[in-house]
Scaffold this active site. Structure first.
Site, PDB file in Angstrom:
ATOM      1  N   PRO B 169       0.828  -1.343   0.027  1.00 39.33           N
ATOM      2  CG  PRO B 169      -0.128  -1.003   2.226  1.00 39.33           C
ATOM      3  CD  PRO B 169       0.548  -2.029   1.139  1.00 39.33           C
ATOM      4  CG  LEU B 233       5.974   0.556   2.472  1.00 39.00           C
ATOM      5  CD1 LEU B 233       5.378  -0.187   1.065  1.00 39.00           C
ATOM      6  CD2 LEU B 233       7.305  -0.063   2.844  1.00 39.00           C
ATOM      7  CG  HIS B 234      -0.056   3.090   4.766  1.00 38.84           C
ATOM      8  ND1 HIS B 234       0.006   2.804   6.113  1.00 38.84           N
ATOM      9  CD2 HIS B 234      -1.243   3.809   4.550  1.00 38.84           C
ATOM     10  CE1 HIS B 234      -0.889   3.373   6.775  1.00 38.84           C
ATOM     11  NE2 HIS B 234      -1.448   3.946   5.784  1.00 38.84           N
ATOM     12  N   PRO B 235       3.260   3.419   6.031  1.00 44.25           N
ATOM     13  CG  PRO B 235       3.289   5.351   7.548  1.00 44.25           C
ATOM     14  CD  PRO B 235       2.733   4.853   6.313  1.00 44.25           C
TER      15      PRO B 235
END
Lengths: 209, 349
Positions: B169, B233-235
């Site tokens: 994500p 990137l989503h964390p």
């Protein structure tokens, strides 16, 4: 016969150059203003969007260029002088229509903001060539406009990616050119769906068949 | 936590409650698991068929795995494999491309970053559905959960592509607002990203992508926030992403067409766990000692994998007490092992 011809109004207040078939020695570039439609009928989505495609579509047409006129005169007088020039150039072109590809193009200046900058260039061109147009003209002469095409986007640009001011400038004419614009319309000129690669000003066409 | 208490196994329809819990716990867009129980059950049934069907692979198969903490007797994570990305249709991605625009006359040469809509990843095998409970993030469980999939693919290579990809994500806030979508997708959809996903079904990309521009996106024309989001990137995905990175996946080439998140890809044979993996026959004797290994069974039905010390030698391996039983393996069974700390592909010897 295939050389530039120059015209001056009887009172000497305006001059104009008639050029045969352009873009045959040095390519000329414009953006074609087109449309893209993306649709998903099942979702009830249909989006239309203007697009810009860099190209040489008007290669081979003649051109009316190098126009200068006295903008201090009353507007009605300006139009008379410009109409006189235009008719002289058209008459000359009609004697040799093939030398002009049967049509003449006219590039009209695009709009500027209060600071004299082109919002079209600010929104598009400068991302591909970081030199200000005035500075580029000073460094490289008028030919920079033909050269800068090598740096501009070759693929279709969706105008939705541009800032609103840049979108609004596509095909918009500098108000200072209004007398000339009016004379062209009266002479039956029509828009070519092409715009200048630097300021987004429109190209108009006159048939000389 | 004792790494030997983790067991990875093929999911079954009986795991539905655990999947419902995990689908509800995972944030928007983080897993590829649907929230709807009927859809989840359908996935589990399809997965069961993929593990047990005697038929040749069609590419339509999905495989779902669960990770159990045997000490707690509960499922603490999921992972999955889709045999063929975009099966029976196209799988869309943006490919990062650099074009150089140069003018000798103006003395200018610029590298222009563009995003090119492509189908390159169509047919690649996709790693999917990774989720680990937060309490287990700092254990070895995520390693087993992610990498045992690779041993399964390596063992049954004919059923998968030799090219592996995985989506992660991209940047989005808690409301699902996403800078890349706002600058790109929204211009062609005129709606929020979560709404677009809901309207079109989870990640039904082929349908959505018909609306996307076919010409390359000129990245310099995008707002800075969107430019920055490309490949970001989503964390929440950092852990699974780092495992893929360590495996040797390439992170530079592809991004998601909606949120701009990275899509990694690699040749199966080049992945660290696959390159270092060995088949070995299980000894009747039990043994301790050796480096920690990922140890997997090789039958499709009832696939299991775990972590334990092992020293495979000359095509044979002995496992510590209890390990064979947890795998459901018997002396003489063929296993596939990879060292937990396998050397990186391309490292100097």
């Amino acid at each position: 016969m295939n050389e530039d011809r120059f015209f001056a109004s009887a009172d000497g207040s305006a001059t104009l150059r008639l050029r045969p078939a352009v873009g045959l020695q040095q390519p000329r570039w414009w953006y074609h203003v087109g449309q893209a439609v993306h649709a998903a009928p099942a979702l009830g989505i249909l989006h239309r969007q203007a697009t810009l495609q860099l190209g040489n579509d008007l290669t081979g047409a003649g051109e009316l260029a190098g126009l200068h006129w006295d903008r201090e005169q009353p507007p009605a007088r300006q139009r008379e002088v410009l109409a006189e020039l235009l008719q002289a150039a058209l008459a000359a072109a009609r004697e040799q229509p093939a030398a002009y590809g049967g049509r003449l193009l006219v590039e009209l200046p695009g709009v500027r903001d209060a600071a004299g900058r082109s919002p079209f260039w600010q929104g598009l061109g400068r991302h591909f060539y970081g030199v200000d147009p005035a500075e580029a003209l000073r460094q490289h002469g008028p030919g920079w406009r033909e050269q800068v095409a090598a740096l501009l986007p070759r693929h279709r640009v969706y105008t939705g990616f541009l800032p609103e001011a840049a979108q609004a400038a596509i095909g918009a004419v500098d108000p200072a050119a209004e007398p000339w614009y009016a004379v062209l319309r009266d002479a039956g000129a029509h828009p070519a769906d092409q715009v200048d690669i630097c300021d987004g000003g429109p190209v108009w066409l006159l048939d000389v068949r | 936590m004792d790494p030997e208490s983790f067991l990875l196994r093929a999911a079954t329809p009986e795991d539905l409650p655990a999947f419902e819990r995990i689908a509800a716990a995972s944030a928007h867009g983080i897993t590829t698991l649907p929230a709807d129980p009927a859809a989840l059950l359908d996935r589990l049934q399809r997965s069961q068929a993929a593990f047990t069907s005697p038929d040749d692979a069609s590419g339509e198969e999905i495989h779902l795995f669960v990770l159990e903490d045997l000490a707690q007797r509960r499922i603490v994570g999921t992972s999955g494999i889709a045999a063929s990305a975009g099966f029976a249709d196209r799988f869309y991605a943006y490919r990062n491309e650099m074009v150089v625009h140069a003018s000798a006359a103006l003395g200018a040469s610029n590298r222009i970053h563009t995003l090119q809509l492509c189908h390159d990843l169509t047919g690649h095998t996709l790693l999917t559905s990774f989720y680990i409970e937060p309490d287990y993030e700092h254990t070895l469980a995520p390693q087993l959960l992610s990498r045992a999939r690779l041993l399964y693919i390596a063992e049954h290579a004919a059923r998968f592509s030799d090219r592996i990809a995985a989506e992660s994500p991209g940047l989005a806030d808690d409301q699902g607002r996403c800078p890349f979508w706002d600058a790109v997708g929204r211009r062609f959809f005129g709606m929020d990203y979560p709404e677009a996903e809901r309207l079109t079904g989870a990640r039904n990309k082929a349908f959505i992508a018909e609306l996307m521009p076919q010409a390359p996106v000129y990245v310099p024309l995008l707002p800075e926030a969107a430019q920055w989001a490309i490949g970001q990137l989503h964390p929440v995905a950092e852990l699974p992403f780092s495992i893929l990175l360590d495996e040797g996946f390439d992170t530079e080439t592809y991004v998601d067409i909606f949120d701009g998140g990275p899509i990694v890809d690699a040749r199966l044979a080049m992945l660290r766990s696959v390159a270092a993996s060995r088949a070995a026959v299980l000894d009747p004797a039990e043994a301790g000692g050796g480096a920690l290994h990922l140890v997997a069974t090789t039958a499709r039905a009832g696939f299991r994998a775990l972590l334990c010390p092992a020293t495979p030698q000359a095509g044979r391996v002995a496992l510590p007490p209890g390990a064979a039983a947890r795998l459901g393996a018997h002396a003489g069974d063929r296993l596939r092992l990879a060292p937990l700390d396998a050397p990186r592909t391309g490292d100097a010897a």
